[in-house]
Write a protein that holds these residues in place. Structure first.
Motif, PDB file in Angstrom:
ATOM      1  N   LEU A 177     -21.389  45.708 -19.476  1.00 44.82           N
ATOM      2  CA  LEU A 177     -20.874  45.338 -18.156  1.00 44.82           C
ATOM      3  C   LEU A 177     -21.853  45.712 -17.048  1.00 44.82           C
ATOM      4  CD1 LEU A 177     -17.151  46.358 -18.654  1.00 44.82           C
ATOM      5  CD2 LEU A 177     -18.026  44.022 -18.332  1.00 44.82           C
ATOM      6  N   LEU A 178     -22.443  46.893 -17.147  1.00 38.04           N
ATOM      7  CA  LEU A 178     -23.422  47.310 -16.141  1.00 38.04           C
ATOM      8  C   LEU A 178     -24.659  46.416 -16.176  1.00 38.04           C
ATOM      9  CD1 LEU A 178     -23.100  51.181 -16.547  1.00 38.04           C
ATOM     10  CD2 LEU A 178     -22.372  49.806 -14.567  1.00 38.04           C
ATOM     11  N   LEU A 179     -25.125  46.088 -17.365  1.00 40.19           N
ATOM     12  CA  LEU A 179     -26.266  45.182 -17.501  1.00 40.19           C
ATOM     13  C   LEU A 179     -25.924  43.804 -16.943  1.00 40.19           C
ATOM     14  CD1 LEU A 179     -29.103  44.480 -18.500  1.00 40.19           C
ATOM     15  CD2 LEU A 179     -28.072  43.977 -20.737  1.00 40.19           C
ATOM     16  N   ALA A 180     -24.739  43.302 -17.266  1.00 39.88           N
ATOM     17  CA  ALA A 180     -24.326  41.993 -16.767  1.00 39.88           C
ATOM     18  C   ALA A 180     -24.310  41.977 -15.242  1.00 39.88           C
ATOM     19  CB  ALA A 180     -22.947  41.620 -17.314  1.00 39.88           C
ATOM     20  N   GLN A 181     -23.760  43.011 -14.637  1.00 40.16           N
ATOM     21  CA  GLN A 181     -23.742  43.078 -13.171  1.00 40.16           C
ATOM     22  C   GLN A 181     -25.161  43.102 -12.609  1.00 40.16           C
ATOM     23  OE1 GLN A 181     -21.319  46.393 -11.810  1.00 40.16           O
ATOM     24  NE2 GLN A 181     -19.690  44.956 -11.261  1.00 40.16           N
ATOM     25  N   GLU A 223     -18.802  35.522 -10.992  1.00 43.66           N
ATOM     26  CA  GLU A 223     -18.331  36.051  -9.708  1.00 43.66           C
ATOM     27  C   GLU A 223     -17.399  37.244  -9.922  1.00 43.66           C
ATOM     28  OE1 GLU A 223     -18.504  36.343  -5.730  1.00 43.66           O
ATOM     29  OE2 GLU A 223     -19.516  34.763  -6.847  1.00 43.66           O
ATOM     30  N   LEU A 224     -16.491  37.110 -10.870  1.00 47.96           N
ATOM     31  CA  LEU A 224     -15.550  38.184 -11.154  1.00 47.96           C
ATOM     32  C   LEU A 224     -16.274  39.438 -11.626  1.00 47.96           C
ATOM     33  CD1 LEU A 224     -12.614  39.134 -11.423  1.00 47.96           C
ATOM     34  CD2 LEU A 224     -12.588  38.131 -13.700  1.00 47.96           C
ATOM     35  N   LEU A 225     -17.229  39.284 -12.535  1.00 52.39           N
ATOM     36  CA  LEU A 225     -17.976  40.442 -13.026  1.00 52.39           C
ATOM     37  C   LEU A 225     -18.783  41.111 -11.922  1.00 52.39           C
ATOM     38  CD1 LEU A 225     -19.236  39.222 -16.518  1.00 52.39           C
ATOM     39  CD2 LEU A 225     -17.558  41.015 -16.054  1.00 52.39           C
ATOM     40  N   MET A 226     -19.376  40.321 -11.052  1.00 55.11           N
ATOM     41  CA  MET A 226     -20.166  40.891  -9.956  1.00 55.11           C
ATOM     42  C   MET A 226     -19.293  41.701  -9.002  1.00 55.11           C
ATOM     43  SD  MET A 226     -23.074  38.011  -9.039  1.00 55.11           S
ATOM     44  CE  MET A 226     -22.602  38.055  -7.359  1.00 55.11           C
ATOM     45  N   ASP A 227     -18.036  41.303  -8.857  1.00 55.14           N
ATOM     46  CA  ASP A 227     -17.147  41.949  -7.896  1.00 55.14           C
ATOM     47  C   ASP A 227     -16.383  43.153  -8.442  1.00 55.14           C
ATOM     48  OD1 ASP A 227     -17.926  40.116  -5.990  1.00 55.14           O
ATOM     49  OD2 ASP A 227     -16.191  38.805  -6.281  1.00 55.14           O
ATOM     50  N   LEU A 228     -16.536  43.463  -9.727  1.00 62.35           N
ATOM     51  CA  LEU A 228     -15.807  44.593 -10.309  1.00 62.35           C
ATOM     52  C   LEU A 228     -16.295  45.915  -9.718  1.00 62.35           C
ATOM     53  CD1 LEU A 228     -15.681  43.671 -14.110  1.00 62.35           C
ATOM     54  CD2 LEU A 228     -13.811  43.542 -12.457  1.00 62.35           C
ATOM     55  N   SER A 229     -15.353  46.779  -9.383  1.00 58.89           N
ATOM     56  CA  SER A 229     -15.692  48.114  -8.897  1.00 58.89           C
ATOM     57  C   SER A 229     -16.046  49.004 -10.086  1.00 58.89           C
ATOM     58  CB  SER A 229     -14.493  48.709  -8.150  1.00 58.89           C
ATOM     59  OG  SER A 229     -13.434  48.973  -9.073  1.00 58.89           O
ATOM     60  N   GLY A 230     -16.581  50.170  -9.811  1.00 66.49           N
ATOM     61  CA  GLY A 230     -16.888  51.118 -10.873  1.00 66.49           C
ATOM     62  C   GLY A 230     -15.653  51.488 -11.680  1.00 66.49           C
ATOM     63  N   LYS A 231     -14.549  51.696 -10.991  1.00 67.91           N
ATOM     64  CA  LYS A 231     -13.290  52.032 -11.668  1.00 67.91           C
ATOM     65  C   LYS A 231     -12.849  50.894 -12.586  1.00 67.91           C
ATOM     66  CE  LYS A 231      -8.513  53.374 -10.795  1.00 67.91           C
ATOM     67  NZ  LYS A 231      -7.499  53.666  -9.774  1.00 67.91           N
ATOM     68  N   VAL A 287     -15.062  50.765 -15.781  1.00 68.19           N
ATOM     69  CA  VAL A 287     -14.677  51.785 -16.753  1.00 68.19           C
ATOM     70  C   VAL A 287     -13.369  51.402 -17.429  1.00 68.19           C
ATOM     71  CG1 VAL A 287     -13.961  54.201 -17.008  1.00 68.19           C
ATOM     72  CG2 VAL A 287     -15.944  53.629 -15.599  1.00 68.19           C
ATOM     73  N   GLN A 288     -12.418  50.906 -16.662  1.00 65.81           N
ATOM     74  CA  GLN A 288     -11.130  50.487 -17.217  1.00 65.81           C
ATOM     75  C   GLN A 288     -11.321  49.387 -18.259  1.00 65.81           C
ATOM     76  OE1 GLN A 288      -8.514  48.891 -14.250  1.00 65.81           O
ATOM     77  NE2 GLN A 288      -6.789  48.698 -15.638  1.00 65.81           N
ATOM     78  N   LEU A 289     -12.134  48.411 -17.946  1.00 64.44           N
ATOM     79  CA  LEU A 289     -12.399  47.310 -18.873  1.00 64.44           C
ATOM     80  C   LEU A 289     -13.171  47.797 -20.097  1.00 64.44           C
ATOM     81  CD1 LEU A 289     -12.124  44.278 -19.384  1.00 64.44           C
ATOM     82  CD2 LEU A 289     -14.143  43.927 -17.967  1.00 64.44           C
ATOM     83  N   ALA A 290     -14.099  48.713 -19.894  1.00 68.35           N
ATOM     84  CA  ALA A 290     -14.912  49.236 -20.996  1.00 68.35           C
ATOM     85  C   ALA A 290     -14.098  50.050 -21.988  1.00 68.35           C
ATOM     86  CB  ALA A 290     -16.056  50.084 -20.439  1.00 68.35           C
TER      87      ALA A 290
END
Length: 109
Positions: free
Chosen positions: A18-22, A44-52, A55-58
């Motif tokens: 996820l971090l790499l994708a962003q 767009e959705l992945l770019m807009d994800l917050s850190g929280k 982590v929740q998705l991961a």
């Protein structure tokens, strides 16, 4: 290797992905969408994800990324390629690009 260890590894891999994708999407959105086989909405959705949210998705117990080769024959072609090294990378990129072209249009991660 215990179940907890495997789950930890999956979650670490998910967060790294996820971090790499962003990062890729922020640096060059069009190229990242192509490489990650993402549609515009998912990008767009992945770019807009917050850190929280990342982590929740991961924390899922399932991998959220997948191997680009959906067909064992494609992977075999890449592994057994006798081309000169530079051409081998191009050949692999072309196979990988064609492997999930339909998946990217569906907006899958």
């Amino acid at each position: 290797m215990g179940t907890d260890s495997v789950l930890d590894d999956i979650q670490d891999l998910n967060l790294s992905y996820l971090l790499l994708a962003q990062r890729l999407l922020r640096e060059d959105r069009a190229t990242a969408m192509f490489r990650l086989k993402l549609g515009a909405d998912m990008a767009e959705l992945l770019m807009d994800l917050s850190g929280k949210q990342l982590v929740q998705l991961a924390r899922s117990n399932q991998l959220i990324c997948r191997l680009a080769f959906e067909d064992a024959e494609q992977l075999t072609k890449v592994l057994n390629n006798q081309r000169e090294q530079g051409l081998s990378r191009i050949h692999a990129a072309l196979l990988m690009a064609s492997a999930g072209a339909d998946a990217g249009r569906d907006g899958e991660v």
